[in-house]
Design a protein around this motif. Structure first.
Motif, short mmCIF file in Angstrom:
data_model
loop_
_atom_site.label_atom_id
_atom_site.label_comp_id
_atom_site.label_asym_id
_atom_site.label_seq_id
_atom_site.Cartn_x
_atom_site.Cartn_y
_atom_site.Cartn_z
N TYR A 9 73.32 -6.91 21.80
CA TYR A 9 72.34 -5.84 21.62
C TYR A 9 71.52 -5.73 22.91
N ARG A 10 71.14 -4.52 23.23
CA ARG A 10 70.28 -4.27 24.39
C ARG A 10 69.06 -3.50 23.92
N TRP A 11 67.93 -3.75 24.59
CA TRP A 11 66.73 -3.04 24.19
C TRP A 11 65.95 -2.58 25.40
N THR A 12 65.19 -1.52 25.18
CA THR A 12 64.28 -1.00 26.20
C THR A 12 62.93 -0.74 25.54
N ILE A 38 66.69 -0.13 20.39
CA ILE A 38 67.72 -1.17 20.33
C ILE A 38 69.06 -0.51 20.04
N ARG A 39 70.07 -0.95 20.77
CA ARG A 39 71.44 -0.48 20.54
C ARG A 39 72.38 -1.68 20.60
N ARG A 40 73.42 -1.63 19.80
CA ARG A 40 74.46 -2.66 19.88
C ARG A 40 75.56 -2.12 20.78
N GLY A 45 75.06 3.86 17.02
CA GLY A 45 73.73 3.89 16.42
C GLY A 45 72.63 3.54 17.41
N ARG A 46 71.48 4.15 17.18
CA ARG A 46 70.31 3.92 18.04
C ARG A 46 69.12 3.68 17.12
N LEU A 47 68.48 2.52 17.27
CA LEU A 47 67.32 2.17 16.48
C LEU A 47 66.07 2.35 17.33
N GLU A 48 65.11 3.12 16.83
CA GLU A 48 63.85 3.31 17.54
C GLU A 48 62.72 2.84 16.64
#
Length: 125
Positions: A9-12, A38-40, A45-48
């Motif tokens: 997972y990567r996050w910004t 966050i994205r896998r 999918g994109r989680l905000e």
């Protein structure tokens, strides 16, 4: 980058706000928000997670720092992001589902703090 169950997972992080100069002087900032995305890897999918400023809540001295009363989360720390991710997944976010899922970060704070406390208690001493 986070490695969770062999998935990456990567996050910004970002901060946004509006500014106005209604009195012609120093800008006044309002409607501030901290946003954790966050994205896998290899999934659509994109989680905000959005921490919008409001009564009793605040972003603080740096991007990713959020406070509610005495509660504090530093979203720059991988363990904190992992706890947020775990809570979002438990609440139904599916990384393989296309599109954006936005969650109110303040609604997650208590559960995330509980997860972090459990992580600390699970560590060998």
């Amino acid at each position: 980058m986070l490695l969770v169950d062999q998935a990456t997972y990567r996050w910004t992080l970002s901060h946004s706000h509006r500014a106005d100069n209604a009195d012609g002087g120093t800008p006044r900032y309002h409607d501030c928000a901290e946003r954790l995305v966050i994205r896998r890897d290899n999934e659509p999918g994109r989680l905000e997670i959005v921490f919008a400023s409001g009564e009793g809540t605040a972003g603080a001295t740096h991007v990713g720092e959020v406070k509610r009363g005495d509660d504090y989360l530093n979203l720059n720390r991988p363990g904190v992001v992992r706890a947020v991710l775990g809570e979002a997944i438990d609440r139904g976010w599916l990384p393989a589902e296309p599109g954006r899922c936005e969650l109110d970060g303040w609604a997650l704070v208590d559960s995330v703090l509980t997860r972090l406390a459990e992580q600390r208690n699970d560590r060998p001493r």
